[in-house]
Design an enzyme around this catalytic site. Structure first.
Site, PDB file in Angstrom:
ATOM      1  N   ASP A  57      10.898   6.884 -11.608  1.00 50.18           N
ATOM      2  CA  ASP A  57      12.093   6.118 -11.267  1.00 50.18           C
ATOM      3  C   ASP A  57      12.514   6.456  -9.845  1.00 50.18           C
ATOM      4  OD1 ASP A  57      14.944   5.221 -11.157  1.00 50.18           O
ATOM      5  OD2 ASP A  57      14.556   4.772 -13.267  1.00 50.18           O
ATOM      6  N   SER A 124      14.090  -6.898   4.420  1.00 53.35           N
ATOM      7  CA  SER A 124      14.581  -8.233   4.081  1.00 53.35           C
ATOM      8  C   SER A 124      15.290  -8.918   5.243  1.00 53.35           C
ATOM      9  CB  SER A 124      15.562  -8.098   2.910  1.00 53.35           C
ATOM     10  OG  SER A 124      16.309  -9.275   2.755  1.00 53.35           O
ATOM     11  N   GLU A 126      17.823 -10.473   4.810  1.00 51.90           N
ATOM     12  CA  GLU A 126      19.257 -10.264   4.558  1.00 51.90           C
ATOM     13  C   GLU A 126      19.848  -9.240   5.536  1.00 51.90           C
ATOM     14  OE1 GLU A 126      21.705 -11.501   2.010  1.00 51.90           O
ATOM     15  OE2 GLU A 126      20.282 -13.066   2.492  1.00 51.90           O
ATOM     16  N   TYR A 148      23.658  -5.185  -0.600  1.00 45.82           N
ATOM     17  CA  TYR A 148      22.190  -5.223  -0.630  1.00 45.82           C
ATOM     18  C   TYR A 148      21.631  -5.212   0.800  1.00 45.82           C
ATOM     19  CZ  TYR A 148      17.509  -7.271  -0.905  1.00 45.82           C
ATOM     20  OH  TYR A 148      16.161  -7.510  -0.734  1.00 45.82           O
ATOM     21  N   GLY A 184      12.355 -14.417 -10.418  1.00 42.40           N
ATOM     22  CA  GLY A 184      13.399 -14.196 -11.416  1.00 42.40           C
ATOM     23  C   GLY A 184      14.290 -15.432 -11.532  1.00 42.40           C
ATOM     24  N   LYS A 191      16.172 -20.894 -10.512  1.00 39.34           N
ATOM     25  CA  LYS A 191      17.265 -21.407 -11.344  1.00 39.34           C
ATOM     26  C   LYS A 191      17.202 -22.943 -11.343  1.00 39.34           C
ATOM     27  CE  LYS A 191      22.315 -21.099 -11.727  1.00 39.34           C
ATOM     28  NZ  LYS A 191      23.535 -20.503 -11.140  1.00 39.34           N
TER      29      LYS A 191
HETATM   30  P1  NDP Z   1      12.085  -8.234  -8.220  1.00 42.70           P
HETATM   31  O1  NDP Z   1      13.532  -8.140  -8.456  1.00 42.70           O
HETATM   32  O2  NDP Z   1      11.290  -9.334  -8.877  1.00 42.70           O
HETATM   33  O3  NDP Z   1      11.378  -6.840  -8.608  1.00 42.70           O
HETATM   34  C1  NDP Z   1      12.003  -5.619  -8.358  1.00 42.70           C
HETATM   35  C2  NDP Z   1      11.171  -4.490  -8.951  1.00 42.70           C
HETATM   36  O4  NDP Z   1      11.822  -3.243  -8.709  1.00 42.70           O
HETATM   37  C3  NDP Z   1      10.972  -4.583 -10.469  1.00 42.70           C
HETATM   38  O5  NDP Z   1       9.635  -4.222 -10.777  1.00 42.70           O
HETATM   39  C4  NDP Z   1      11.932  -3.520 -10.988  1.00 42.70           C
HETATM   40  O6  NDP Z   1      11.575  -2.982 -12.230  1.00 42.70           O
HETATM   41  C5  NDP Z   1      11.795  -2.471  -9.906  1.00 42.70           C
HETATM   42  N1  NDP Z   1      12.881  -1.470  -9.917  1.00 42.70           N
HETATM   43  C6  NDP Z   1      14.191  -1.713  -9.740  1.00 42.70           C
HETATM   44  N2  NDP Z   1      14.873  -0.560  -9.791  1.00 42.70           N
HETATM   45  C7  NDP Z   1      13.972   0.440 -10.018  1.00 42.70           C
HETATM   46  C8  NDP Z   1      14.069   1.846 -10.181  1.00 42.70           C
HETATM   47  N3  NDP Z   1      15.229   2.481 -10.145  1.00 42.70           N
HETATM   48  N4  NDP Z   1      12.936   2.550 -10.380  1.00 42.70           N
HETATM   49  C9  NDP Z   1      11.751   1.926 -10.432  1.00 42.70           C
HETATM   50  N5  NDP Z   1      11.588   0.597 -10.296  1.00 42.70           N
HETATM   51  C10 NDP Z   1      12.704  -0.146 -10.090  1.00 42.70           C
HETATM   52  O7  NDP Z   1      11.867  -8.331  -6.624  1.00 42.70           O
HETATM   53  P2  NDP Z   1      10.757  -9.107  -5.751  1.00 42.70           P
HETATM   54  O8  NDP Z   1       9.429  -8.876  -6.343  1.00 42.70           O
HETATM   55  O9  NDP Z   1      11.233 -10.477  -5.474  1.00 42.70           O
HETATM   56  O10 NDP Z   1      10.880  -8.331  -4.366  1.00 42.70           O
HETATM   57  C11 NDP Z   1      10.115  -7.151  -4.102  1.00 42.70           C
HETATM   58  C12 NDP Z   1      10.786  -6.354  -2.999  1.00 42.70           C
HETATM   59  O11 NDP Z   1      10.877  -7.142  -1.821  1.00 42.70           O
HETATM   60  C13 NDP Z   1      12.217  -5.909  -3.307  1.00 42.70           C
HETATM   61  O12 NDP Z   1      12.413  -4.663  -2.692  1.00 42.70           O
HETATM   62  C14 NDP Z   1      13.067  -6.959  -2.616  1.00 42.70           C
HETATM   63  O13 NDP Z   1      14.338  -6.442  -2.297  1.00 42.70           O
HETATM   64  C15 NDP Z   1      12.234  -7.236  -1.388  1.00 42.70           C
HETATM   65  N6  NDP Z   1      12.371  -8.544  -0.801  1.00 42.70           N
HETATM   66  C16 NDP Z   1      12.152  -9.643  -1.573  1.00 42.70           C
HETATM   67  C17 NDP Z   1      12.210 -10.905  -1.014  1.00 42.70           C
HETATM   68  C18 NDP Z   1      11.998 -12.131  -1.830  1.00 42.70           C
HETATM   69  O14 NDP Z   1      12.343 -13.208  -1.334  1.00 42.70           O
HETATM   70  N7  NDP Z   1      11.431 -12.044  -3.018  1.00 42.70           N
HETATM   71  C19 NDP Z   1      12.481 -11.069   0.443  1.00 42.70           C
HETATM   72  C20 NDP Z   1      12.686  -9.819   1.144  1.00 42.70           C
HETATM   73  C21 NDP Z   1      12.622  -8.616   0.540  1.00 42.70           C
HETATM   74  P3  NDP Z   1      12.097  -3.615 -13.638  1.00 42.70           P
HETATM   75  O15 NDP Z   1      11.088  -4.686 -13.972  1.00 42.70           O
HETATM   76  O16 NDP Z   1      12.044  -2.428 -14.526  1.00 42.70           O
HETATM   77  O17 NDP Z   1      13.468  -4.158 -13.412  1.00 42.70           O
HETATM   78  P1  GDR Z   2      19.045 -14.551  -1.436  1.00 36.75           P
HETATM   79  O1  GDR Z   2      18.454 -15.457  -2.624  1.00 36.75           O
HETATM   80  O2  GDR Z   2      20.448 -14.157  -1.678  1.00 36.75           O
HETATM   81  O3  GDR Z   2      18.722 -15.267  -0.161  1.00 36.75           O
HETATM   82  O4  GDR Z   2      18.166 -13.219  -1.580  1.00 36.75           O
HETATM   83  P2  GDR Z   2      19.175 -16.378  -3.719  1.00 36.75           P
HETATM   84  O5  GDR Z   2      18.113 -17.286  -4.220  1.00 36.75           O
HETATM   85  O6  GDR Z   2      19.931 -15.566  -4.718  1.00 36.75           O
HETATM   86  O7  GDR Z   2      20.264 -17.202  -2.855  1.00 36.75           O
HETATM   87  C1  GDR Z   2      19.889 -18.080  -1.808  1.00 36.75           C
HETATM   88  C2  GDR Z   2      21.088 -18.913  -1.384  1.00 36.75           C
HETATM   89  O8  GDR Z   2      21.408 -19.843  -2.422  1.00 36.75           O
HETATM   90  C3  GDR Z   2      22.820 -19.887  -2.569  1.00 36.75           C
HETATM   91  N1  GDR Z   2      23.167 -20.336  -3.932  1.00 36.75           N
HETATM   92  C4  GDR Z   2      22.867 -19.687  -5.063  1.00 36.75           C
HETATM   93  N2  GDR Z   2      22.195 -18.533  -5.288  1.00 36.75           N
HETATM   94  C5  GDR Z   2      22.012 -18.132  -6.572  1.00 36.75           C
HETATM   95  N3  GDR Z   2      21.315 -17.015  -6.810  1.00 36.75           N
HETATM   96  N4  GDR Z   2      22.527 -18.837  -7.621  1.00 36.75           N
HETATM   97  C6  GDR Z   2      23.226 -19.990  -7.455  1.00 36.75           C
HETATM   98  O9  GDR Z   2      23.662 -20.611  -8.420  1.00 36.75           O
HETATM   99  C7  GDR Z   2      23.395 -20.448  -6.109  1.00 36.75           C
HETATM  100  N5  GDR Z   2      24.002 -21.537  -5.558  1.00 36.75           N
HETATM  101  C8  GDR Z   2      23.846 -21.448  -4.250  1.00 36.75           C
HETATM  102  C9  GDR Z   2      23.272 -18.462  -2.289  1.00 36.75           C
HETATM  103  O10 GDR Z   2      24.667 -18.449  -1.994  1.00 36.75           O
HETATM  104  C10 GDR Z   2      22.368 -18.106  -1.123  1.00 36.75           C
HETATM  105  O11 GDR Z   2      22.935 -18.522   0.086  1.00 36.75           O
HETATM  106  C11 GDR Z   2      16.772 -13.283  -1.842  1.00 36.75           C
HETATM  107  C12 GDR Z   2      16.410 -12.017  -2.665  1.00 36.75           C
HETATM  108  O12 GDR Z   2      15.069 -12.131  -3.090  1.00 36.75           O
HETATM  109  C13 GDR Z   2      16.557 -10.764  -1.826  1.00 36.75           C
HETATM  110  O13 GDR Z   2      16.050  -9.642  -2.558  1.00 36.75           O
HETATM  111  C14 GDR Z   2      15.738 -10.946  -0.545  1.00 36.75           C
HETATM  112  O14 GDR Z   2      15.859  -9.816   0.269  1.00 36.75           O
HETATM  113  C15 GDR Z   2      16.225 -12.186   0.198  1.00 36.75           C
HETATM  114  O15 GDR Z   2      16.044 -13.306  -0.636  1.00 36.75           O
HETATM  115  C16 GDR Z   2      15.438 -12.428   1.482  1.00 36.75           C
END
Ligand code: NDP
Ligand code: GDR
Length: 331
Positions: A57, A124, A126, A148, A184, A191
């Site tokens: 973890d 990220s 972000e 975040y 997710g 969504k």
């Molecule tokens: P997800 O949310 O799909 O996956 C996150 C992972 O982290 C899961 O496997 C989760 O495990 C694990 N995790 C969370 N907390 C812990 C912990 N305490 N110990 C061990 N494992 C943990 O994220 P993504 O795959 O979308 O993203 C991967 C990475 O890239 C993240 O760091 C995210 O912030 C970053 N990122 C993602 C972007 C995107 O657009 N997808 C853009 C920029 C950055 P569990 O299944 O048990 O919850």
């Molecule tokens: P983000 O992704 O915050 O960019 O982070 P998300 O898809 O949650 O939001 C993108 C934009 O959509 C707007 N929005 C909504 N968002 C969600 N989740 N649900 C809603 O109903 C909704 N309606 C409008 C949000 O306000 C936002 O502007 C993702 C994650 O994967 C981070 O971990 C990663 O670092 C960044 O992308 C790059």
């Protein structure tokens, strides 16, 4: 001998794509998973037999040291994090523990056990938040707008710092949003595509969303994991923006996803003020020139292809669920 990689966050979207990518390259792939009362391995179910999973973890320093000592990977990809932006306002301390301090714990373990391990940090867009310029590149200043984003900025700088302090081969990939059928369901793209499939198949009528005007640079997760790997194959560690360079609003994503199945989004989408964020990131668009020129990286999936891929996958999944219900109801 096969190269050995360790992935934290292997059960997440990117972890699943990266595991597949590395297996295809002939790697021995190890994954860190945290203990849960119910297993959470759906995304890697098809790879399960080819992976070695270990419990540890991000909160537990000793567990990470033990894990790295046992696996002794050549490459470590730190993808684990609390990654959902809205949750970071509800759980800011936990988000900092996972997403910020967790990075230091992994880097400390590398420093202690084997400082030659190559390290990738999932940073990220972000971090740019209320961005000072557009498009954003590796030199654009950070102005994160959520706990975040702040935690990720820490993770980025501690990665840079361990490279500069200890000479660790540590890379930070500043990744813009990337999506896929494995995304997710709380993230806005998935969504929407999940709702489109359910509405099309008569399982749902309305979809509640927040800010439709937000603009994101959306790419395909399968392309992004290739960039992660490329960073660790270079002669020198460095930081890279990974992005498509194209930007769309949430509204445009909706229009495209609904119209693809012949629906009018305006008949189904409702605005829920509760889904607006305390501080919004209004627009992001990345400049990946460095990744293109140094890594030779290019995105291969367009925005339109991505939307269609996600809608198709959700239609198939919801259809299968319906068929399952019918067959279990009939038996
Ligand atoms: P997800 O949310 O799909 O996956 C996150 C992972 O982290 C899961 O496997 C989760 O495990 C694990 N995790 C969370 N907390 C812990 C912990 N305490 N110990 C061990 N494992 C943990 O994220 P993504 O795959 O979308 O993203 C991967 C990475 O890239 C993240 O760091 C995210 O912030 C970053 N990122 C993602 C972007 C995107 O657009 N997808 C853009 C920029 C950055 P569990 O299944 O048990 O919850
Ligand atoms: P983000 O992704 O915050 O960019 O982070 P998300 O898809 O949650 O939001 C993108 C934009 O959509 C707007 N929005 C909504 N968002 C969600 N989740 N649900 C809603 O109903 C909704 N309606 C409008 C949000 O306000 C936002 O502007 C993702 C994650 O994967 C981070 O971990 C990663 O670092 C960044 O992308 C790059």
């Amino acid at each position: 001998m096969a190269r050995r990689a360790l992935i934290t966050g292997i059960t997440g979207q990117d972890g699943a794509y990266l595991a597949q990518f590395l297996l295809d390259k002939g790697y021995e792939v190890h994954g860190m998973v945290r203990r849960a009362s119910t297993e959470n391995f759906e995304r890697i179910a098809n790879l399960r037999d080819r992976l070695v999973l270990h419990q540890a973890d991000l909160l537990d320093q000793l567990s990470i040291i033990t894990l790295i000592s046992e696996v002794r990977p050549q490459e470590l990809y730190n993808l684990a994090a609390q990654s959902f932006v809205p949750t970071s306002w509800l759980q800011p301390l936990l988000t900092s523990e996972f997403t910020a301090l967790g990075v230091t714990r992994v880097l400390e373990a590398i420093r202690l056990v084997d400082p030659t391990i190559r390290f990738f940090q999932a940073s990220s867009s972000e971090m740019f938040g209320e961005a000072r310029e557009e498009p954003q590149n590796e030199r654009t200043p950070f102005w994160p707008r959520s706990p975040y984003g702040v935690a990720k900025a820490y993770g980025h700088w501690i990665t840079v710092n361990y490279r500069e302090s200890y000479g660790i081969f540590a890379c930070s990939g500043i990744m813009f949003n990337h999506e896929s059928p494995l995304r997710g369901k709380e993230f806005v793209t998935r969504k929407i595509t999940d709702a489109v499939a359910r509405i099309k198949l008569g399982r749902q009528d309305k979809l509640k969303l927040g800010n439709l005007d937000a603009r994101r640079d959306w790419g395909y997760a399968g392309d992004f994991v290739r960039a992660m790997w490329l960073m660790l194959q270079q002669d020198k560690p460095d930081d890279y923006v990974v992005a498509t360079g194209r930007q769309h609003t949430v509204r445009e994503f909706c229009e495209l996803a609904f119209s693809y199945v012949g629906l009018d989004w305006q008949e189904h989408v409702e605005i829920d003020p509760a889904l607006f964020r305390p501080a919004e990131v209004n627009r992001l668009r990345g400049d990946a020139t460095k990744a293109r020129t140094v890594l030779g990286w290019e995105p291969t999936v367009t925005f339109e292809q991505l939307v269609r891929m996600m809608v198709d996958a959700d239609l198939e999944r919801v259809q299968a669920e319906l068929a399952q219900e019918v067959s279990s109801g009939g038996s």
